[in-house]
Design a protein around this motif. Sequence first.
Motif, PDB file in Angstrom:
ATOM      1  N   LEU A   1       0.776  -1.240   0.000  1.00 26.61           N
ATOM      2  CA  LEU A   1       0.000   0.000   0.000  1.00 26.61           C
ATOM      3  C   LEU A   1       0.804   1.286   0.000  1.00 26.61           C
ATOM      4  O   LEU A   1       0.277   2.332  -0.330  1.00 26.61           O
ATOM      5  CB  LEU A   1      -0.969   0.020   1.182  1.00 26.61           C
ATOM      6  CG  LEU A   1      -0.391  -0.247   2.558  1.00 26.61           C
ATOM      7  CD1 LEU A   1      -0.230   1.034   3.339  1.00 26.61           C
ATOM      8  CD2 LEU A   1      -1.327  -1.164   3.286  1.00 26.61           C
ATOM      9  N   LEU A   2       2.075   1.250   0.329  1.00 25.41           N
ATOM     10  CA  LEU A   2       2.901   2.458   0.309  1.00 25.41           C
ATOM     11  C   LEU A   2       3.723   2.485  -0.964  1.00 25.41           C
ATOM     12  O   LEU A   2       4.302   1.472  -1.349  1.00 25.41           O
ATOM     13  CB  LEU A   2       3.884   2.471   1.492  1.00 25.41           C
ATOM     14  CG  LEU A   2       3.315   2.499   2.900  1.00 25.41           C
ATOM     15  CD1 LEU A   2       4.454   2.391   3.907  1.00 25.41           C
ATOM     16  CD2 LEU A   2       2.534   3.775   3.124  1.00 25.41           C
TER      17      LEU A   2
ATOM     18  N   PRO B   1       6.513  -1.253  11.386  1.00 23.98           N
ATOM     19  CA  PRO B   1       5.483  -1.817  10.517  1.00 23.98           C
ATOM     20  C   PRO B   1       4.096  -1.851  11.161  1.00 23.98           C
ATOM     21  O   PRO B   1       3.086  -1.711  10.478  1.00 23.98           O
ATOM     22  CB  PRO B   1       5.990  -3.220  10.203  1.00 23.98           C
ATOM     23  CG  PRO B   1       7.015  -3.512  11.231  1.00 23.98           C
ATOM     24  CD  PRO B   1       7.574  -2.207  11.680  1.00 23.98           C
ATOM     25  N   GLN B   2       4.040  -2.010  12.474  1.00 24.00           N
ATOM     26  CA  GLN B   2       2.743  -2.087  13.158  1.00 24.00           C
ATOM     27  C   GLN B   2       1.957  -0.786  13.062  1.00 24.00           C
ATOM     28  O   GLN B   2       0.723  -0.796  13.088  1.00 24.00           O
ATOM     29  CB  GLN B   2       2.943  -2.466  14.632  1.00 24.00           C
ATOM     30  CG  GLN B   2       3.538  -3.848  14.839  1.00 24.00           C
ATOM     31  CD  GLN B   2       2.614  -4.956  14.380  1.00 24.00           C
ATOM     32  OE1 GLN B   2       1.403  -4.901  14.577  1.00 24.00           O
ATOM     33  NE2 GLN B   2       3.186  -5.982  13.756  1.00 24.00           N
ATOM     34  N   SER B   3       2.650   0.349  12.937  1.00 24.64           N
ATOM     35  CA  SER B   3       1.942   1.622  12.818  1.00 24.64           C
ATOM     36  C   SER B   3       1.316   1.782  11.439  1.00 24.64           C
ATOM     37  O   SER B   3       0.416   2.600  11.260  1.00 24.64           O
ATOM     38  CB  SER B   3       2.884   2.794  13.106  1.00 24.64           C
ATOM     39  OG  SER B   3       3.813   2.966  12.049  1.00 24.64           O
ATOM     40  N   ILE B   4       1.793   1.009  10.471  1.00 24.52           N
ATOM     41  CA  ILE B   4       1.277   1.104   9.113  1.00 24.52           C
ATOM     42  C   ILE B   4       0.208   0.055   8.860  1.00 24.52           C
ATOM     43  O   ILE B   4      -0.846   0.350   8.293  1.00 24.52           O
ATOM     44  CB  ILE B   4       2.438   1.001   8.098  1.00 24.52           C
ATOM     45  CG1 ILE B   4       3.378   2.198   8.300  1.00 24.52           C
ATOM     46  CG2 ILE B   4       1.917   0.927   6.658  1.00 24.52           C
ATOM     47  CD1 ILE B   4       4.694   2.102   7.595  1.00 24.52           C
ATOM     48  N   VAL B   5       0.471  -1.175   9.315  1.00 25.45           N
ATOM     49  CA  VAL B   5      -0.506  -2.265   9.180  1.00 25.45           C
ATOM     50  C   VAL B   5      -0.607  -2.955  10.542  1.00 25.45           C
ATOM     51  O   VAL B   5       0.150  -3.888  10.832  1.00 25.45           O
ATOM     52  CB  VAL B   5      -0.089  -3.282   8.083  1.00 25.45           C
ATOM     53  CG1 VAL B   5      -1.112  -4.396   7.977  1.00 25.45           C
ATOM     54  CG2 VAL B   5       0.114  -2.597   6.749  1.00 25.45           C
ATOM     55  N   PRO B   6      -1.494  -2.478  11.405  1.00 24.85           N
ATOM     56  CA  PRO B   6      -1.625  -3.082  12.737  1.00 24.85           C
ATOM     57  C   PRO B   6      -1.916  -4.586  12.638  1.00 24.85           C
ATOM     58  O   PRO B   6      -2.719  -5.025  11.829  1.00 24.85           O
ATOM     59  CB  PRO B   6      -2.816  -2.340  13.351  1.00 24.85           C
ATOM     60  CG  PRO B   6      -2.863  -1.038  12.615  1.00 24.85           C
ATOM     61  CD  PRO B   6      -2.415  -1.358  11.211  1.00 24.85           C
ATOM     62  N   GLY B   7      -1.186  -5.340  13.442  1.00 27.04           N
ATOM     63  CA  GLY B   7      -1.382  -6.784  13.466  1.00 27.04           C
ATOM     64  C   GLY B   7      -0.546  -7.552  12.456  1.00 27.04           C
ATOM     65  O   GLY B   7      -0.580  -8.779  12.438  1.00 27.04           O
ATOM     66  N   VAL B   8       0.221  -6.851  11.614  1.00 22.33           N
ATOM     67  CA  VAL B   8       1.066  -7.524  10.632  1.00 22.33           C
ATOM     68  C   VAL B   8       2.096  -8.385  11.373  1.00 22.33           C
ATOM     69  O   VAL B   8       2.463  -8.094  12.513  1.00 22.33           O
ATOM     70  CB  VAL B   8       1.741  -6.496   9.690  1.00 22.33           C
ATOM     71  CG1 VAL B   8       2.816  -5.711  10.402  1.00 22.33           C
ATOM     72  CG2 VAL B   8       2.306  -7.171   8.457  1.00 22.33           C
ATOM     73  N   ALA B   9       2.557  -9.442  10.736  1.00 22.31           N
ATOM     74  CA  ALA B   9       3.490 -10.364  11.380  1.00 22.31           C
ATOM     75  C   ALA B   9       4.867  -9.755  11.622  1.00 22.31           C
ATOM     76  O   ALA B   9       5.582 -10.185  12.521  1.00 22.31           O
ATOM     77  CB  ALA B   9       3.631 -11.632  10.537  1.00 22.31           C
TER      78      ALA B   9
END
Length: 127
Positions: free
Chosen positions: A82-83, A97-105
């Motif tokens: 998405l970016l 990464p969590q601030s961009i896609v919460p819950g991402v691995a």
Amino acid sequence: MLPRLTPVAAWAAVCALVVTLASSGRAEDYHLPPIGSPAHGEALIAEKGCGGCHMIPGILGADGLVGPPLTMMGRRVFVAGLLRNTQQNLAAWVLDPQSIVPGVAMPSTNLTPAEALDVAAYLETIR
């Protein structure tokens, strides 16, 4: 005088223009010199163990299968789906990464912003 477009037609025209502009050039045409240090980024990637999750060209032992392979990272259009793939966006992703896609691995890397730019600079060299 130009005809007045409905909102749907105007949106369709804007989308068509964006697709045309985005596909009119190759990624190589927009390559800019690295902001960070690719050499330091390479060392950080090895030190932080990024290869435990990713296959990363140029990094000894980076053959992980948890995250996506980072082959041709410098030629990709998007980061995280998405970016837009710019060094700043890639550094932001690597940094948190969590601030961009919460819950991402992908976990927090505990890098500084400057280190994240170095990692992004190295990944940009993978073409």
